[in-house]
Each structure stands twice: as C-alpha cells, then as structure tokens.
Design a protein around this motif. Structure first.
Motif, PDB file in Angstrom:
ATOM      1  N   UNK A 407      24.914  75.014  31.337  1.00 20.60           N
ATOM      2  CA  UNK A 407      24.754  73.746  32.044  1.00 20.60           C
ATOM      3  C   UNK A 407      25.995  73.391  32.868  1.00 20.60           C
ATOM      4  N   UNK A 408      27.182  73.607  32.320  1.00 21.68           N
ATOM      5  CA  UNK A 408      28.396  73.208  33.031  1.00 21.68           C
ATOM      6  C   UNK A 408      28.544  73.921  34.378  1.00 21.68           C
ATOM      7  N   UNK A 409      28.464  75.257  34.446  1.00 24.38           N
ATOM      8  CA  UNK A 409      28.493  75.884  35.780  1.00 24.38           C
ATOM      9  C   UNK A 409      27.268  75.526  36.610  1.00 24.38           C
ATOM     10  N   UNK A 410      26.128  75.304  35.937  1.00 24.19           N
ATOM     11  CA  UNK A 410      24.935  74.897  36.665  1.00 24.19           C
ATOM     12  C   UNK A 410      25.120  73.555  37.350  1.00 24.19           C
ATOM     13  N   UNK A 411      25.827  72.635  36.695  1.00 22.45           N
ATOM     14  CA  UNK A 411      26.091  71.323  37.296  1.00 22.45           C
ATOM     15  C   UNK A 411      26.888  71.472  38.582  1.00 22.45           C
ATOM     16  N   UNK A 412      27.893  72.335  38.560  1.00 15.43           N
ATOM     17  CA  UNK A 412      28.731  72.532  39.742  1.00 15.43           C
ATOM     18  C   UNK A 412      27.909  73.126  40.882  1.00 15.43           C
ATOM     19  N   UNK A 413      27.089  74.115  40.579  1.00 12.32           N
ATOM     20  CA  UNK A 413      26.274  74.747  41.618  1.00 12.32           C
ATOM     21  C   UNK A 413      25.227  73.780  42.175  1.00 12.32           C
ATOM     22  N   UNK A 414      24.606  73.007  41.299  1.00 12.38           N
ATOM     23  CA  UNK A 414      23.588  72.050  41.724  1.00 12.38           C
ATOM     24  C   UNK A 414      24.193  70.981  42.623  1.00 12.38           C
ATOM     25  N   UNK A 415      25.366  70.475  42.251  1.00 10.52           N
ATOM     26  CA  UNK A 415      26.037  69.462  43.071  1.00 10.52           C
ATOM     27  C   UNK A 415      26.396  70.044  44.435  1.00 10.52           C
ATOM     28  N   UNK A 416      26.917  71.261  44.439  1.00 12.32           N
ATOM     29  CA  UNK A 416      27.301  71.897  45.706  1.00 12.32           C
ATOM     30  C   UNK A 416      26.096  72.084  46.620  1.00 12.32           C
TER      31      UNK A 416
END
Length: 584
Positions: A407-416
């Motif tokens: 989830x943590x790297x997914x959050x960064x990718x989703x925001x980007x």
C-alpha cells in the motif's frame, strides 16, 4: 381491541408509512442500514444471474469459458466480435434513444440530476448489451455494466416501496458498491468506489449502509459462484525504499497514459453523429483485426497481467501490448459501444507497470522488487488516474493482492498518476465525467447541495398549519384559530392557487374588528386581512429532498411549498426560512 392496540404509537413505528417518514431524516441510520442489506442481497443476486448467464452463453455458443477467446479457431475468433457489434447495433436501433444510456456515466447522471431514479428499461438493455459485448470478446470489462445493474435494482426497490428520494440516492450508491464488490471480490474497494465516484461524498450515514450492502452482495456472490483471486501471484513488499523515486516516476508515466486514453476516447466521441451501424461495425472490424493478429487483446485481458508476473514477457512486447490494449479499448468505448472500461484500463496499467519494473531493474543493475509489485501498482495507478478515484484504487490494490505492505508504494504511485492527469486535464478529471460533458451533461457536486440531497423534505416540514378557504364565517375563523396554528394555508376560491399566511395576522385582524361593535362582519375574506408575510405556495411531493425544494423555490416561481402525499393530502408546509435554518 386489536385495532386499538395497532393504532397506538408503539405499533405505528413498524408501519411502512412510518418507515418512509423516518428515512427523510439524517439520523435514520437503522432504517438506512436495513435498506443497505436488502440492496446488497438484491445486487448480489443480479450479479450471480449476470455472471452465470455470461458463462452459460459462452459455453453454449462458443464452447469456451469467458476470457478464453484465444483458444477459438481463427475464423470464429475473427467473426465473433463482428457479429457481436452488429447485434449491439441492432439492439440500439430497436430500443428508444432514452433507453440507450448505460454504464457508470449513466449512473452518475441519474444520481446527480434525477435523485438516483434509474429507469428499469435502461438496466434491461444494459444486461443484454453486456452479455453480447463480453461474450463476443470485445475489449470490455463487466464492472461498468455491473454498477449500472446494481444501482438500478436498488433504485427500483426504493421506487417500488415509494421511499423518499434521499434514500433512493443512497440505494443507488449501495447497489454500486455491492456490484463492484461482487465483480472483483473487493468489498472495501466497492464501498470507496461508491462514495468517491458515484456519491462524491463521505458521511457516517452513508458509509454504514453502503458497507453492509457491499459485504452482503460480495458474500452472496462468493457463496453461489465461489471466490478466488483474479491473479495467480501475490506481490511481496517493496524490496528497498530506494525504489520510491522510480515508483513515483512510474505513476507519472501511467498518469500520462491515462490522459492520452481519456483524450483519445473524447476525440472519438465526436463521431457519435455517425449512424450507429457505422460506428459499431468499425469497432467490430478493429477488434476482429486484433483477434487475428493478437488474440490476447480480446476480453478484459486480466490473463495478460498474470503473464507479466513471471517476467517471461520482454519489455518491448509488454509495451506493445499495453499500447495496443489502450488503443483498442479507447476506440471501442469512444465509438459508443456500450462496454465497461474499468477492467481493461486496469490491465493497461498493469502491463505498463510491468514495463516500468523491467526498466527499473535494468537501470539499477542490482536486485529490485519483483515485477508483480510494479504490475499491481500500475493497475491501481491507471484506475486512480482514469476514474479520479485514488482511494478506491488503493483499496482494490490491497484486496486484490492481500498484502498491506504494497500500500505505501502504491499510495505514492497513485498520487503521482492522479496529479499528473489532473494537471494535464484540469477541466476533465474523470473519463466518465468527460464523456458526459461531451454529451452536453455538466456535472456539479456542490457541498451544500450534497447535504440537502441527503435529507428528505419531511425532516423539516412544519405540520403546524390549518388549511382553509379564502371565504370564512366569523365563527369558523375563530374555530380555526382555537387550534393555535402557526400558519394558514388558504385555498383561493377562484382558482387552484394557494397562499400561506401567519395565523397571528388573522388573530390580530379579528381582535381589531372586535373593538368596533359597528363593524363586526359575519364573514371574512382572508385575502383582505392585512399581512406582510403572505407567501405564494405551490404543491410539492413528500418524497422530494431538500435540494429539490431549494431548487424549486430558487426558480422564483413560488415563495413557499405545501407538501402533498400520494393521495394529494397536504402533510406539511416548507418556507425558505425553514431550509436556511436547517443548514445554518
């Protein structure tokens, strides 16, 4: 004796009428929760019927399971999408134009402008179209049609029970959540999708019924059809935090890809003045060409994401598949073929994520995260950017992988990805909203309007009134005032026009004339009674919301409303001041 007991207030709480009246209030959580459960079970049943019908049709006509079009002989594989598109064009020609709207965009439009009232005819046409498009191998997903059918069956329940419009709006959200949960086996993502995409709001009163609807719908689907993940591999956690910059870069690239998808689909929407047969046949020909050259592009394409997990597909092939799948889906959707796009869009993101994983591994020159990590993050990023639903995409990522560490790297990718898309397309945030705008439908989600839409008119209407005619005898006037009403709803004798007047003005008038014994009349015309607060009143249905009432009054056609039940009985009155007092 039994009748007397039933008429007591305690037993009246269990009547359908009392249930309807309670639903008008913001605090009607128990009643709304019960509706959520019923909606979820009804939607789950529809999803079971839909998926079972699709499986049976694919097996009966083609001898394959859905999503297995690659195994068909070349001739059948090429002809099937052509026949499917021609059948879809025939369905369009046979049905009325107003019944053709379908998918998530249709749900958004009806939710925003029609209080969640979904025409059952559109849902029937959507069911037929979805079966045809999915069975014929078009680049389509079942999630969009599922949302439409789930919202429709739930809305139909509310309309059949004659519930107030605020609860019908919530039922549409419940059906949408249950449909996504049952389609993907992702109940949490279903809840967030409904709140984020359909309802565009978060509230406790909305969350609890929608959660129960999503859980019950998903549970029923799993019980009757079985559960199981769409993917054969479960990605692990990010190998090292040093990869986070590359994760953000992957999100940016996928955000650009989402922008192209939305823009290209919008460009093709300008062909909708062409005859439907021409547009659908063109989509069928392009799909048939893909079936001949690259059959893996047929259907939603989740099997392609599974193939990308093991790293056997090279960067060039993955990139080619991603771009080809994007173009095929955009062409089919843009030409107006009634397909669901959420699944194919996620597949494009998964393939592009795998590309970025391979490139990152090459650039790093050392061990990095598994390709499946980047593929799943890419799926979430593409979904978030295309639908402008970052939370729903993250919840889908967690539920599809069963791994909270991603989830943590997914959050960064989703925001980007989401920020990139919003920067490049600031006026068209969502593919569904953009499609509606191109069809002349401007979406608006105003904060105050959302609050007023959640509340029925019955929550604030005043029952402290007396209905009377314009011409009253002096004795009748005194009888009316003896009940000490706050308002008088006056029906003028010469027409159907109603006027609302404070009862205190009549009381003052009677007092003044009583002081003059020579001028005491036997009859009184209420129109002649001096009053500074006399309001023109118009009828309004008891099922309406406060947002509808405010819009009616804002039209400047009336100063106040008198609320009517189905039998035209006047149940209450509403003034602009009552609405203002509610939201202040």
């Amino acid at each position: 004796m039994a009748n007397n007991l039933f008429n007591k207030p305690f037993f009246q709480r269990f009547t359908l009428q009392h249930f309807r009246e309670r639903l008008a209030h913001l605090d009607a959580l128990p009643q709304l929760t019960l509706l959520g459960l019923i909606s979820g079970l009804a939607t789950g049943g529809v999803m079971v019927l839909f998926i079972s019908s699709l499986n049976a049709l694919s097996e009966l006509l083609l001898g394959i399971e859905p999503e297995d079009h690659e195994s068909l002989p070349l001739t059948i594989r090429v002809i099937t999408p052509l026949i499917g598109c021609l059948l879809l064009a025939l369905v369009f020609r046979l049905c009325r134009p107003k019944w053709r709207s379908s998918g998530v965009g249709h749900v958004l439009e009806r939710f925003t402008f029609n209080q969640g009232h979904m025409p059952w005819q559109n849902a029937v046409i959507q069911y037929i179209n979805a079966i045809i498009s999915l069975a014929s191998g078009l680049s389509a997903g079942r999630e969009g049609p599922a949302v439409h059918m789930g919202a429709s069956i739930s809305s139909f329940l509310g309309i059949s029970l004659k519930l107030p419009n605020n609860s019908i709006r919530l039922l549409a959200g419940c059906g949408s959540a249950a449909a996504i949960g049952a389609s993907f086996n992702t109940p949490i993502a279903g809840v967030i999708f409904a709140m984020e995409v359909i309802m565009a709001e978060y509230s406790l009163v909305g969350f609890i019924p929608i959660i129960l609807a999503s859980v019950s719908g998903t549970a029923l689907s799993q019980f009757l059809l079985g559960g199981g993940s769409l993917f054969q591999a479960t990605p692990t956690a990010l190998y090292t935090l040093a990869e986070l910059p590359w994760v953000a870069a992957s999100g940016i690239i996928i955000g650009i890809l989402a922008t192209f998808f939305i823009s290209f689909s919008g460009f093709l929407f300008r062909t909708h003045h062409w005859p439907v047969e021409v547009r659908f046949l063109l989509a069928g020909l392009i799909t048939a060409l893909s079936a001949a050259l690259l059959p893996s592009l047929l259907g939603s394409g989740f099997d392609l994401v599974n193939l990308s997990f093991n790293g056997e597909l090279g960067v060039s092939l993955l990139l080619f598949l991603a771009l080809s799948k994007l173009l095929l889906t955009a062409v089919t959707f843009g030409l107006g073929v009634p397909i669901g796009i959420i699944g194919p869009v996620m597949v494009v993101g998964g393939l592009m994520g795998a590309v970025m994983g391979h490139i990152g591994s090459f650039l790093a020159g050392t061990q990095v995260s598994d390709i499946s990590v980047y593929a799943m993050i890419g799926m979430a990023s593409m979904m978030a950017a295309s639908l402008q639903a970052p939370l729903a995409a993250l919840m889908a990522l967690m539920e599809l992988t069963g791994n909270p560490h991603i989830i943590m790297p997914g959050m960064l990718a989703v925001v980007s990805a989401t920020l990139t898309n919003r920067y490049l397309l600031p006026d068209h945030p969502s593919i569904f909203q953009y499609a509606l705008e191109l069809n002349g439908v401007k979406m608006k989600h105003l904060g105050l309007s959302q609050i007023l839409s959640r509340t029925g008119i019955g929550a604030i209407m005043s029952k402290d009134f007396k209905r009377c005619t314009n011409h009253l005898s002096l004795g009748h006037a005194k009888t009316v005032l003896a009940a000490k009403p706050r308002w008088l709803l006056i029906h003028e004798d010469d027409n159907d026009h109603f006027v609302l007047m404070p009862a205190a003005d009549l009381s003052n008038h009677l007092y003044l004339i009583s002081q003059d014994s020579h001028k005491t009349p036997e009859h009184i015309l209420l129109n002649d009674v001096p009053s500074e607060d006399r309001l023109s009143a118009s009828p309004f249905p008891q099922s309406a919301t406060l947002a509808e009432a405010q819009e009616k009054i804002a039209d400047m056609r009336t100063d106040a409303l008198y609320i009517c039940a189905e039998n035209n009985e006047v149940k209450g009155i509403v003034t602009p001041g009552m609405i203002e007092e509610f939201y202040r």
